[in-house]
Write a protein that holds these residues in place. Structure first.
Motif, mmCIF file in Angstrom:
data_model
loop_
_atom_site.group_PDB
_atom_site.id
_atom_site.type_symbol
_atom_site.label_atom_id
_atom_site.label_comp_id
_atom_site.label_asym_id
_atom_site.label_seq_id
_atom_site.Cartn_x
_atom_site.Cartn_y
_atom_site.Cartn_z
ATOM 1 N N HIS A 11 21.436 1.357 -2.328
ATOM 2 C CA HIS A 11 21.294 0.851 -0.958
ATOM 3 C C HIS A 11 22.530 0.046 -0.553
ATOM 4 N N VAL A 12 22.963 -0.851 -1.420
ATOM 5 C CA VAL A 12 24.126 -1.697 -1.129
ATOM 6 C C VAL A 12 25.400 -0.862 -1.019
ATOM 7 N N MET A 13 25.598 0.050 -1.959
ATOM 8 C CA MET A 13 26.822 0.851 -1.962
ATOM 9 C C MET A 13 26.874 1.808 -0.764
ATOM 10 N N VAL A 14 25.744 2.407 -0.428
ATOM 11 C CA VAL A 14 25.708 3.295 0.745
ATOM 12 C C VAL A 14 26.009 2.475 2.000
ATOM 13 N N SER A 15 25.421 1.294 2.117
ATOM 14 C CA SER A 15 25.677 0.437 3.277
ATOM 15 C C SER A 15 27.156 0.070 3.373
ATOM 16 N N PHE A 16 27.748 -0.278 2.233
ATOM 17 C CA PHE A 16 29.163 -0.654 2.224
ATOM 18 C C PHE A 16 30.036 0.499 2.693
ATOM 19 N N TRP A 17 29.861 1.677 2.088
ATOM 20 C CA TRP A 17 30.729 2.797 2.438
ATOM 21 C C TRP A 17 30.439 3.320 3.840
ATOM 22 N N TRP A 18 29.202 3.197 4.305
ATOM 23 C CA TRP A 18 28.881 3.550 5.690
ATOM 24 C C TRP A 18 29.691 2.659 6.640
ATOM 25 N N SER A 19 29.781 1.368 6.310
ATOM 26 C CA SER A 19 30.447 0.414 7.204
ATOM 27 C C SER A 19 31.957 0.625 7.279
ATOM 28 N N ARG A 20 32.519 1.453 6.412
ATOM 29 C CA ARG A 20 33.959 1.716 6.456
ATOM 30 C C ARG A 20 34.318 2.634 7.619
ATOM 31 N N GLY A 21 33.318 3.267 8.236
ATOM 32 C CA GLY A 21 33.546 4.033 9.458
ATOM 33 C C GLY A 21 34.128 5.419 9.275
ATOM 34 N N GLN A 48 20.640 -1.625 11.787
ATOM 35 C CA GLN A 48 19.222 -1.841 11.493
ATOM 36 C C GLN A 48 18.495 -0.527 11.255
ATOM 37 N N SER A 49 18.807 0.475 12.043
ATOM 38 C CA SER A 49 18.204 1.790 11.858
ATOM 39 C C SER A 49 18.615 2.364 10.501
ATOM 40 N N LEU A 50 19.888 2.214 10.161
ATOM 41 C CA LEU A 50 20.381 2.679 8.866
ATOM 42 C C LEU A 50 19.658 1.964 7.733
ATOM 43 N N ASP A 51 19.518 0.651 7.837
ATOM 44 C CA ASP A 51 18.861 -0.117 6.789
ATOM 45 C C ASP A 51 17.409 0.325 6.602
ATOM 46 N N ARG A 52 16.695 0.523 7.704
ATOM 47 C CA ARG A 52 15.300 0.992 7.615
ATOM 48 C C ARG A 52 15.232 2.356 6.942
ATOM 49 N N ALA A 53 16.120 3.263 7.353
ATOM 50 C CA ALA A 53 16.123 4.617 6.783
ATOM 51 C C ALA A 53 16.468 4.565 5.295
ATOM 52 N N LEU A 54 17.401 3.699 4.914
ATOM 53 C CA LEU A 54 17.767 3.590 3.496
ATOM 54 C C LEU A 54 16.614 3.036 2.664
ATOM 55 N N ARG A 55 15.902 2.055 3.189
ATOM 56 C CA ARG A 55 14.755 1.489 2.448
ATOM 57 C C ARG A 55 13.716 2.568 2.136
ATOM 58 N N GLN A 72 29.473 7.890 -4.036
ATOM 59 C CA GLN A 72 30.543 8.141 -5.002
ATOM 60 C C GLN A 72 31.572 9.119 -4.424
ATOM 61 N N MET A 73 31.100 10.093 -3.668
ATOM 62 C CA MET A 73 31.995 11.032 -3.006
ATOM 63 C C MET A 73 32.869 10.297 -1.983
ATOM 64 N N VAL A 74 32.266 9.396 -1.213
ATOM 65 C CA VAL A 74 33.031 8.650 -0.201
ATOM 66 C C VAL A 74 34.047 7.739 -0.880
ATOM 67 N N GLU A 75 33.642 7.085 -1.944
ATOM 68 C CA GLU A 75 34.568 6.212 -2.675
ATOM 69 C C GLU A 75 35.759 7.021 -3.195
ATOM 70 N N THR A 76 35.499 8.210 -3.710
ATOM 71 C CA THR A 76 36.568 9.080 -4.209
ATOM 72 C C THR A 76 37.437 9.565 -3.051
ATOM 73 N N ARG A 77 36.801 9.992 -1.978
ATOM 74 C CA ARG A 77 37.515 10.497 -0.791
ATOM 75 C C ARG A 77 38.463 9.440 -0.243
ATOM 76 N N ARG A 78 38.041 8.192 -0.289
ATOM 77 C CA ARG A 78 38.846 7.102 0.242
ATOM 78 C C ARG A 78 39.666 6.429 -0.860
ATOM 79 N N ALA A 79 39.714 7.056 -2.032
ATOM 80 C CA ALA A 79 40.499 6.569 -3.174
ATOM 81 C C ALA A 79 40.179 5.114 -3.500
#
Length: 159
Positions: A11-21, A48-55, A72-79
């Motif tokens: 949840h935390v990692m998806v939120s973080f990488w989502w926020s990178r835009g 808020q919608s993202l957080d609810r959906a992730l929960r 993990q794919m996003v982290e790799t994509r963004r090096a």
């Protein structure tokens, strides 16, 4: 790691990488969350919608695994570069500079603010130069960069 800890980490990692835009990655995330919730149209732009959906999504082990693979794919994509998509704030910065420069009187303080704004945007662009948004810019990003260079040039000409 327990199931709750794994769900929390994802949840935390998806939120973080989502926020990178990263627009493409976030579109993929929206598809995963829409499939997981069974609702077509999770608002991927609303935190808020993202957080609810992730929960809801992290409670399903199959979706949890898919979300883990996504971040993990996003982290790799963004090096591993956690810099936000520079296009997210660039339009606001572009509008700020001409607004300050087109004032009746450009005070030394206003000019100093504009120089600091230019330095901050320059640093953001430099730190994001290898990200997908700048390595393969679309027409919108090219337009933003062109408008920024024009505004930047006006500020530097007054120096």
């Amino acid at each position: 790691m327990g199931e709750l800890a794994a769900a929390s980490e994802v949840h935390v990692m998806v939120s973080f990488w989502w926020s990178r835009g990263d627009g493409l990655a976030n579109h993929q995330l929206g598809q995963i969350l829409s499939r997981a919730s069974g609702v077509d149209g999770v608002d991927i732009t609303d935190p808020q919608s993202l957080d609810r959906a992730l929960r809801i999504a992290v409670a399903d082990p199959a979706v949890l695994a898919e979300l883990e693979a996504w971040w993990q794919m996003v982290e790799t994509r963004r090096a591993g570069n956690g810099t936000r998509n520079p296009g997210l704030g660039l339009d606001q910065s572009i509008r700020y500079l001409p607004d300050r420069l087109d004032a009746d009187t450009v005070t030394p303080e206003a000019l100093g603010e504009c120089r600091r704004q230019v330095a901050a945007v320059d640093q953001t662009i430099i730190s994001a130069k290898n990200l997908p948004e700048l390595a393969h810019p679309d027409a919108e990003m090219l337009d933003l960069l062109g408008r920024y260079l024009e505004a930047r040039s006006r500020v530097l000409a007054l120096a």
